[in-house]
Motif scaffolding. Structure first.
Motif, mmCIF file in Angstrom:
data_model
loop_
_atom_site.group_PDB
_atom_site.id
_atom_site.type_symbol
_atom_site.label_atom_id
_atom_site.label_comp_id
_atom_site.label_asym_id
_atom_site.label_seq_id
_atom_site.Cartn_x
_atom_site.Cartn_y
_atom_site.Cartn_z
ATOM 1 N N CYS A 173 -1.659 -5.549 -0.319
ATOM 2 C CA CYS A 173 -2.520 -4.367 -0.258
ATOM 3 C C CYS A 173 -2.411 -3.655 1.081
ATOM 4 C CB CYS A 173 -3.983 -4.762 -0.519
ATOM 5 S SG CYS A 173 -4.250 -5.423 -2.176
ATOM 6 N N ILE A 205 2.308 1.976 -3.529
ATOM 7 C CA ILE A 205 1.316 2.532 -4.457
ATOM 8 C C ILE A 205 1.012 3.990 -4.124
ATOM 9 C CG2 ILE A 205 -1.054 2.325 -5.321
ATOM 10 C CD1 ILE A 205 0.737 0.024 -6.217
ATOM 11 N N ASN A 206 0.765 4.268 -2.852
ATOM 12 C CA ASN A 206 0.401 5.636 -2.461
ATOM 13 C C ASN A 206 1.540 6.622 -2.702
ATOM 14 O OD1 ASN A 206 -2.245 5.128 -1.684
ATOM 15 N ND2 ASN A 206 -1.708 4.682 0.436
ATOM 16 N N ARG A 240 0.829 -1.212 0.000
ATOM 17 C CA ARG A 240 0.000 0.000 0.000
ATOM 18 C C ARG A 240 0.862 1.261 0.000
ATOM 19 N NH1 ARG A 240 -3.177 3.686 3.393
ATOM 20 N NH2 ARG A 240 -1.689 3.326 5.092
ATOM 21 N N VAL A 264 -6.398 -0.028 -2.585
ATOM 22 C CA VAL A 264 -5.241 -0.595 -3.289
ATOM 23 C C VAL A 264 -5.656 -1.819 -4.089
ATOM 24 C CG1 VAL A 264 -2.989 -1.689 -3.002
ATOM 25 C CG2 VAL A 264 -3.575 0.319 -1.649
#
Length: 371
Positions: A177, A103-104, A100, A116
């Motif tokens: 995720c 991705i962020n 996560r 996610v």
């Protein structure tokens, strides 16, 4: 029955100790000038423990393997963390495996776990069946993340594109995720308290085990009732069907006196820049306190000591021809990453070696019961 074991790494040393404990005399030879195989570690000139052949992080879900090795070492709890720098110009580092936080940070988002999962579902490119590592990565994280984190690293590490490697290579790296940034999630994650070489020294310290280093295997000189071979299987058979492809590594060790900590985690990957794939800083692994720090950079290459079997269908087909020769043997046994042409972790090698010894010792047990 006396046994000759070729190789003093995890496979050979495990077999030696198990057989010796069962009452069998064992002779172990290794062409290198030291025991412990690729797990060999040593103090550098400044007293910092370094892994000569790149980082070895022990992790397993096998209680049997932990129980066996714990006879020869105490453990230092350690959970390995890795960052990846997809663009060296920016220098931005992201958690690897992708989670996560990756991705962020990469896309300037603020997604929760469900977000996610939805993001990955949108960007993934469904592939069925999953034949290659490219199929696995695109099916999991889509094209942009594939290009940033996976394709360049794979080309350096293996000398091949993702599409040319079997699916199992990429399948080793999960996608998460949540915020779990540990590289491994096994129940047991730790490092030998005094290092791998000390652990191997205790493992091989038995009155029925004779160890000779700096000795290359020569079938004309090294006769034994039983042979356990842990080197490349194609080498044992004189490459009669052709050479099995292996990937090698060159290591560049460095000691820094200008800082006591070079990077925030044990290993930082460089998937797209530089000739090396990663930098490891050993103090994270060992927990040593020191005014300086020790690093190693890894440069994959074709020539040199074989480290990794290259997992692709053509290579597996060639290995099967050697495996057929091995299966016809009665007193020669092949075990380990090179001998079985398998991308084993350390714990898997130990488990395979213990299983081999259990099979070898069954006739002895039956004979004792009959007596």
């Amino acid at each position: 029955m006396d046994t000759l074991i070729v190789g003093a790494g995890f496979a050979g040393a495990t077999c030696a100790r198990r057989l010796a404990d069962a009452g069998h005399p064992v002779r172990v030879i290794d062409k290198r000038p030291h025991i412990a195989g690729n797990a060999y570690d040593r103090p550098n000139e400044h007293g910092l423990l370094v892994h000569e052949y790149g980082p070895h992080i022990f992790h397993t879900n096998s209680d049997k393997v932990v129980d066996f090795l714990s006879r020869f070492t105490a453990w230092r709890p350690y959970e390995h963390r890795v960052l990846a720098v997809p663009d060296a110009a920016s220098g931005e580092a992201y958690p690897m495996p992708i989670n996560r936080r990756t991705i962020n940070a990469l896309y300037g988002l603020d997604l929760d776990e469900a977000g996610v999962a939805a993001f990955l579902e949108r960007v993934r490119e469904p592939r069925e069946p999953l034949r290659s590592s490219e199929d696995v990565v695109l099916n999991s994280v889509g094209r942009d993340l594939c290009e940033r984190f996976f394709r360049g690293y794979t080309r350096k590490q293996w000398g091949l594109d993702l599409a040319e490697l079997s699916a199992g290579v990429a399948a080793r790296i999960p996608t998460r995720c949540n915020d779990d940034d540990r590289y491994f999630t096994d129940r047991f994650q730790a490092m030998p308290q005094d290092g791998y070489t000390r652990m191997f020294a205790r493992l091989l310290d038995h009155p029925r085990i004779q160890v000779e280093t700096g000795v290359a295997y020569d079938p004309a000189r090294h006769a034994a009732e039983r042979l356990i071979f842990t080197g490349p299987i194609d080498e044992y058979y004189g490459h009669r069907h052709g050479r099995l492809p292996y990937r090698s590594l060159r290591f560049e060790h460095e000691h820094r006196t200008d800082c006591d900590r070079f990077q925030p985690v044990g290993t930082v990957n460089y998937p797209n820049d530089h000739a090396y794939t990663r930098i490891t800083e050993f103090k994270h692994l060992t927990g040593q306190v020191h005014g300086g720090t020790a690093l190693v950079r890894e440069y994959p290459c074709d020539d040199g000591e074989p480290y990794y079997p290259i997992p692709r269908p053509a290579n597996e087909a060639l290995f099967k021809r050697y495996q057929a020769l091995a299966e016809a043997e009665t007193q020669v046994h092949f075990i380990g990453r090179l001998a079985q042409y398998r991308y084993y972790n350390m714990d898997q090698v130990v488990a395979a070696a213990l299983a081999l010894c259990e099979r070898l010792l069954q006739p002895s047990a039956a004979a004792l019961e009959a007596a």
